[in-house]
Design a protein around this motif. Structure first.
Motif, PDB file in Angstrom:
ATOM      1  N   TYR A 168     -24.321   8.004  56.176  1.00 16.85           N
ATOM      2  CA  TYR A 168     -24.159   6.692  56.770  1.00 16.85           C
ATOM      3  C   TYR A 168     -25.340   5.889  56.797  1.00 16.85           C
ATOM      4  O   TYR A 168     -25.367   4.549  56.846  1.00 16.85           O
ATOM      5  CB  TYR A 168     -23.490   7.114  58.436  1.00 16.85           C
ATOM      6  CG  TYR A 168     -23.644   6.022  59.292  1.00 16.85           C
ATOM      7  CD1 TYR A 168     -22.953   4.845  59.143  1.00 16.85           C
ATOM      8  CD2 TYR A 168     -24.541   5.957  60.086  1.00 16.85           C
ATOM      9  CE1 TYR A 168     -23.241   3.581  59.953  1.00 16.85           C
ATOM     10  CE2 TYR A 168     -24.838   4.849  61.362  1.00 16.85           C
ATOM     11  CZ  TYR A 168     -24.012   3.649  60.928  1.00 16.85           C
ATOM     12  OH  TYR A 168     -24.333   2.766  62.120  1.00 16.85           O
ATOM     13  N   LEU A 169     -26.514   6.598  57.264  1.00 21.16           N
ATOM     14  CA  LEU A 169     -27.680   5.781  57.590  1.00 21.16           C
ATOM     15  C   LEU A 169     -28.146   5.060  56.183  1.00 21.16           C
ATOM     16  O   LEU A 169     -28.712   4.133  56.125  1.00 21.16           O
ATOM     17  CB  LEU A 169     -28.605   6.560  58.133  1.00 21.16           C
ATOM     18  CG  LEU A 169     -28.709   7.239  59.445  1.00 21.16           C
ATOM     19  CD1 LEU A 169     -29.586   8.079  59.882  1.00 21.16           C
ATOM     20  CD2 LEU A 169     -28.365   6.095  60.512  1.00 21.16           C
ATOM     21  N   ARG A 170     -27.833   5.783  55.058  1.00 20.85           N
ATOM     22  CA  ARG A 170     -28.113   5.278  53.870  1.00 20.85           C
ATOM     23  C   ARG A 170     -27.412   3.980  53.265  1.00 20.85           C
ATOM     24  O   ARG A 170     -27.792   3.232  52.840  1.00 20.85           O
ATOM     25  CB  ARG A 170     -27.485   6.414  52.486  1.00 20.85           C
ATOM     26  CG  ARG A 170     -28.530   6.144  51.275  1.00 20.85           C
ATOM     27  CD  ARG A 170     -28.209   7.303  50.321  1.00 20.85           C
ATOM     28  NE  ARG A 170     -28.505   8.472  50.788  1.00 20.85           N
ATOM     29  CZ  ARG A 170     -27.653   9.724  50.782  1.00 20.85           C
ATOM     30  NH1 ARG A 170     -26.421   9.415  50.361  1.00 20.85           N
ATOM     31  NH2 ARG A 170     -27.836  10.736  51.512  1.00 20.85           N
ATOM     32  N   TYR A 171     -25.916   3.692  53.924  1.00 21.70           N
ATOM     33  CA  TYR A 171     -25.329   2.580  53.618  1.00 21.70           C
ATOM     34  C   TYR A 171     -25.927   1.408  54.493  1.00 21.70           C
ATOM     35  O   TYR A 171     -25.996   0.342  53.920  1.00 21.70           O
ATOM     36  CB  TYR A 171     -24.001   2.745  54.155  1.00 21.70           C
ATOM     37  CG  TYR A 171     -23.000   3.350  53.070  1.00 21.70           C
ATOM     38  CD1 TYR A 171     -22.812   2.896  51.925  1.00 21.70           C
ATOM     39  CD2 TYR A 171     -22.949   5.004  53.318  1.00 21.70           C
ATOM     40  CE1 TYR A 171     -22.165   3.779  50.880  1.00 21.70           C
ATOM     41  CE2 TYR A 171     -22.003   5.618  52.313  1.00 21.70           C
ATOM     42  CZ  TYR A 171     -21.758   4.724  51.054  1.00 21.70           C
ATOM     43  OH  TYR A 171     -21.038   5.597  50.204  1.00 21.70           O
ATOM     44  N   GLU A 172     -26.602   1.824  55.629  1.00 19.80           N
ATOM     45  CA  GLU A 172     -26.924   0.939  56.567  1.00 19.80           C
ATOM     46  C   GLU A 172     -28.252   0.253  55.872  1.00 19.80           C
ATOM     47  O   GLU A 172     -28.477  -0.702  56.059  1.00 19.80           O
ATOM     48  CB  GLU A 172     -27.505   1.537  57.779  1.00 19.80           C
ATOM     49  CG  GLU A 172     -26.438   1.839  59.019  1.00 19.80           C
ATOM     50  CD  GLU A 172     -25.865   0.627  59.766  1.00 19.80           C
ATOM     51  OE1 GLU A 172     -26.409  -0.601  59.495  1.00 19.80           O
ATOM     52  OE2 GLU A 172     -25.039   0.714  60.513  1.00 19.80           O
ATOM     53  N   VAL A 173     -29.147   1.378  55.399  1.00 25.80           N
ATOM     54  CA  VAL A 173     -30.426   1.016  54.626  1.00 25.80           C
ATOM     55  C   VAL A 173     -30.133   0.234  53.471  1.00 25.80           C
ATOM     56  O   VAL A 173     -30.894  -0.801  52.985  1.00 25.80           O
ATOM     57  CB  VAL A 173     -31.335   2.137  54.408  1.00 25.80           C
ATOM     58  CG1 VAL A 173     -32.740   1.862  53.502  1.00 25.80           C
ATOM     59  CG2 VAL A 173     -31.883   3.005  55.803  1.00 25.80           C
ATOM     60  N   ASN A 174     -29.030   0.499  52.690  1.00 26.22           N
ATOM     61  CA  ASN A 174     -28.840  -0.113  51.461  1.00 26.22           C
ATOM     62  C   ASN A 174     -28.430  -1.679  51.671  1.00 26.22           C
ATOM     63  O   ASN A 174     -29.034  -2.395  50.930  1.00 26.22           O
ATOM     64  CB  ASN A 174     -27.678   0.543  50.812  1.00 26.22           C
ATOM     65  CG  ASN A 174     -28.188   2.047  50.266  1.00 26.22           C
ATOM     66  OD1 ASN A 174     -29.297   2.078  50.195  1.00 26.22           O
ATOM     67  ND2 ASN A 174     -27.174   2.701  49.780  1.00 26.22           N
ATOM     68  N   LEU A 175     -27.643  -1.752  52.612  1.00 28.23           N
ATOM     69  CA  LEU A 175     -27.334  -3.324  52.710  1.00 28.23           C
ATOM     70  C   LEU A 175     -28.558  -4.137  53.324  1.00 28.23           C
ATOM     71  O   LEU A 175     -28.867  -5.383  52.703  1.00 28.23           O
ATOM     72  CB  LEU A 175     -26.263  -3.523  54.133  1.00 28.23           C
ATOM     73  CG  LEU A 175     -26.037  -4.829  54.570  1.00 28.23           C
ATOM     74  CD1 LEU A 175     -25.352  -5.576  53.420  1.00 28.23           C
ATOM     75  CD2 LEU A 175     -24.848  -4.714  55.570  1.00 28.23           C
ATOM     76  N   LEU A 176     -29.532  -3.476  54.234  1.00 30.48           N
ATOM     77  CA  LEU A 176     -30.563  -4.145  54.410  1.00 30.48           C
ATOM     78  C   LEU A 176     -31.567  -4.388  53.430  1.00 30.48           C
ATOM     79  O   LEU A 176     -31.988  -5.555  53.174  1.00 30.48           O
ATOM     80  CB  LEU A 176     -31.453  -3.216  55.486  1.00 30.48           C
ATOM     81  CG  LEU A 176     -32.617  -3.869  56.056  1.00 30.48           C
ATOM     82  CD1 LEU A 176     -32.706  -5.267  56.926  1.00 30.48           C
ATOM     83  CD2 LEU A 176     -33.684  -2.985  56.654  1.00 30.48           C
TER      84      LEU A 176
ATOM     85  N   GLN B  78     -22.152  -4.085  49.594  1.00 29.16           N
ATOM     86  CA  GLN B  78     -22.764  -3.303  50.343  1.00 29.16           C
ATOM     87  C   GLN B  78     -22.410  -3.421  51.878  1.00 29.16           C
ATOM     88  O   GLN B  78     -22.482  -2.422  52.702  1.00 29.16           O
ATOM     89  CB  GLN B  78     -24.401  -3.629  50.609  1.00 29.16           C
ATOM     90  CG  GLN B  78     -25.223  -3.217  49.311  1.00 29.16           C
ATOM     91  CD  GLN B  78     -25.158  -1.591  48.916  1.00 29.16           C
ATOM     92  OE1 GLN B  78     -24.726  -0.617  49.855  1.00 29.16           O
ATOM     93  NE2 GLN B  78     -25.461  -1.180  47.855  1.00 29.16           N
ATOM     94  N   ARG B  79     -22.013  -4.712  52.136  1.00 31.62           N
ATOM     95  CA  ARG B  79     -21.412  -4.684  53.628  1.00 31.62           C
ATOM     96  C   ARG B  79     -20.067  -4.281  53.507  1.00 31.62           C
ATOM     97  O   ARG B  79     -19.482  -3.546  54.840  1.00 31.62           O
ATOM     98  CB  ARG B  79     -21.221  -6.453  53.742  1.00 31.62           C
ATOM     99  CG  ARG B  79     -20.926  -6.604  55.460  1.00 31.62           C
ATOM    100  CD  ARG B  79     -20.853  -8.241  55.496  1.00 31.62           C
ATOM    101  NE  ARG B  79     -21.970  -8.798  55.679  1.00 31.62           N
ATOM    102  CZ  ARG B  79     -22.703  -9.627  54.934  1.00 31.62           C
ATOM    103  NH1 ARG B  79     -21.721 -10.224  54.107  1.00 31.62           N
ATOM    104  NH2 ARG B  79     -23.825 -10.156  55.078  1.00 31.62           N
ATOM    105  N   ASP B  80     -19.339  -4.281  52.834  1.00 30.24           N
ATOM    106  CA  ASP B  80     -18.033  -3.674  52.509  1.00 30.24           C
ATOM    107  C   ASP B  80     -18.151  -2.214  52.726  1.00 30.24           C
ATOM    108  O   ASP B  80     -17.463  -1.196  53.353  1.00 30.24           O
ATOM    109  CB  ASP B  80     -17.070  -4.137  51.323  1.00 30.24           C
ATOM    110  CG  ASP B  80     -16.881  -5.497  51.667  1.00 30.24           C
ATOM    111  OD1 ASP B  80     -16.714  -6.064  52.752  1.00 30.24           O
ATOM    112  OD2 ASP B  80     -16.528  -6.252  50.499  1.00 30.24           O
ATOM    113  N   LEU B  81     -18.951  -1.871  51.817  1.00 29.22           N
ATOM    114  CA  LEU B  81     -19.042  -0.232  51.803  1.00 29.22           C
ATOM    115  C   LEU B  81     -19.628   0.342  53.338  1.00 29.22           C
ATOM    116  O   LEU B  81     -19.294   1.333  53.670  1.00 29.22           O
ATOM    117  CB  LEU B  81     -20.381   0.034  50.766  1.00 29.22           C
ATOM    118  CG  LEU B  81     -19.711   0.083  49.303  1.00 29.22           C
ATOM    119  CD1 LEU B  81     -20.961   0.288  48.528  1.00 29.22           C
ATOM    120  CD2 LEU B  81     -18.843   1.216  49.177  1.00 29.22           C
ATOM    121  N   LEU B  82     -20.475  -0.546  54.023  1.00 27.22           N
ATOM    122  CA  LEU B  82     -20.875  -0.018  55.309  1.00 27.22           C
ATOM    123  C   LEU B  82     -19.831   0.051  56.269  1.00 27.22           C
ATOM    124  O   LEU B  82     -19.506   1.180  57.104  1.00 27.22           O
ATOM    125  CB  LEU B  82     -22.223  -1.093  55.685  1.00 27.22           C
ATOM    126  CG  LEU B  82     -22.510  -0.799  57.070  1.00 27.22           C
ATOM    127  CD1 LEU B  82     -23.124   0.630  57.381  1.00 27.22           C
ATOM    128  CD2 LEU B  82     -23.690  -1.858  57.539  1.00 27.22           C
TER     129      LEU B  82
END
Length: 425
Positions: free
Chosen positions: A384-392, A363-367
């Motif tokens: 983009y925001l979805r990637y931030e939330v997914n990592l969290l 998830q960090r790489d994807l973000l």
């Protein structure tokens, strides 16, 4: 200048002391043993010693001093007397209307079977209380470990939220320039800002929960902590004997003895009584002062032929014994099920921890890729925001799994009667 030096010295000393005295999990677990609840358990054991002494005291003789003054409407003998004791023509006859009696009286049980049986029961109850105290301590230790794990989870979650808020703010600053240049509509900024506000709100809720956990740890340990303490599992073998079953087993034993004590009420008892009384009065025939001593000793056998309460007491003790056995069977079933559940869940959680660790990396790489794509306008704000939330979410799940693992370890140690001081450092 001198004052500045003193203030600096005290601040330095205080800070150094706090750094030197950083609390460990050992400090917290050992503190549990000295808390009011543990002291109350200890006092309960001491009280049972006194109960046993009180029961033993019933086998000791009791001695009473007796003083009485009697007045009769006709002369009464000071004590039983043979007819030849006095010559009524010359001697004062020991009969008087007013008699003063004083002396000693002794009573002593020579054999009362019920007392010996009840003493045996109190010894079993004492063992039960010691086991309960040990279990209560381990239970509180397990609560401290679980709370500390939850605190660590909340701290990690808050840290992840801070990093995501920081990341979103960086992106927001970059997008602001693009909005000013007219390359993006202003609505895109609001979308990022809304997510930042949501994350800040989540953080406040977590901080609130953190305060509650710190309070609960203080209740259990009397220690003020500002953050979680590190924990390491030093003993892999958590197998042992369940204390609840041992306690219930003692309870069965105590009820068995109670049943015997109820039967003992049908046994005869042997008592010794003795008295030494001085009787004084005024002889009715000569009007002179007379005194007579009267002593006796008696051994009596008391045989309970019929007393309804003895029969009801025996019935009650049988029901209590049956109830204690059923409690044991119920607890055994529940404990075996819980042990099985923990043994099955622990490997799953350990596997999940590995999976979430890998997921966080992905998830960090994807973000990072998403950030570049978003800045180059090859991705929408929502994506983009979805990637931030997914990592969290992945990071939070990872921390949660680690906390759950510690809670299961604490629960397993409690189930197997293992002192957590020896298990976790």
């Amino acid at each position: 200048m001198k004052r500045i030096f003193l203030v600096t010295f005290f601040v330095f000393t205080f800070t150094s002391f706090n750094t030197m005295y950083a609390l460990t999990i050992d400090d917290l677990l050992n503190a549990v043993k000295n808390q009011p609840d543990s002291i109350i358990d200890k006092l309960q054991i001491e009280k049972s010693n006194i109960e046993k002494e009180k029961l033993t005291a019933k086998l000791y003789p009791s001695v009473d001093g007796i003083v009485s003054y009697e007045y009769h409407n006709s002369p009464t003998n000071l004590r039983p007397m043979p007819p030849t004791e006095v010559n009524p023509r010359v001697d004062p006859i020991p009969f008087s209307k007013a008699i003063l009696r004083y002396g000693l009286e002794l009573k002593m049980p020579l054999f009362v079977k019920e007392i010996y049986t009840l003493r045996k029961k109190l010894s079993v109850v004492q063992s039960e209380l010691r086991l309960k105290r040990k279990q209560n301590i381990i239970s509180r230790e397990a609560a401290v470990v679980s709370l500390n794990a939850s605190l660590s989870y909340l701290e990690s979650y808050i840290d992840y939220l801070d990093k995501r808020i920081e990341s979103l703010n960086t992106t927001k600053n970059h997008i602001s320039l693009m909005v000013k240049n007219g390359r993006l509509p202003e609505a895109e900024l609001y979308k990022i800002d809304n997510l930042i506000l949501q994350l800040k709100s989540m953080k406040n809720n977590l901080v609130n929960k953190k305060v509650e956990i710190v309070k609960n740890i203080k209740i259990l340990t009397s220690k003020d902590i500002e953050e979680s303490v590190p924990m390491t599992l030093v003993e892999q073998n958590l197998n042992g004997e369940n204390l609840t079953l041992k306690i219930l087993n003692k309870d069965i034993e105590a009820n068995l003895i109670s049943k015997q004590a109820a039967k003992d009420k049908f046994y005869p008892s042997l008592y010794l009584t003795a008295s030494y009384i001085q009787n004084a009065g005024t002889a009715y025939n000569t009007d002179t002062h007379i005194e007579r001593t009267y002593g006796s000793i008696m051994v009596a056998l008391k045989i309970p032929l019929f007393e309804k309460t003895n029969f009801t007491g025996l019935k009650e003790s049988k029901i209590d014994l049956f109830k204690a056995k059923q409690k044991y069977n119920k607890a055994k079933l529940e404990i075996e099920s819980t042990k099985q559940k923990i043994d099955e869940q622990l490997p799953i959680i350990e596997e999940n921890i590995s999976l979430y660790q890998k997921q966080v990396e992905n998830q960090r790489d994807l973000l990072n890729i998403a950030k570049v794509a978003y800045k180059n306008q090859r991705m929408t704000t929502e994506e983009y925001l979805r990637y931030e939330v997914n990592l969290l979410q992945s990071q939070a799940e990872l921390s949660n799994m680690i906390a759950e693992k510690w809670k299961l370890i604490a629960e397993k140690a409690l189930l197997n009667g293992k002192d957590l001081v020896e298990v976790i450092k």
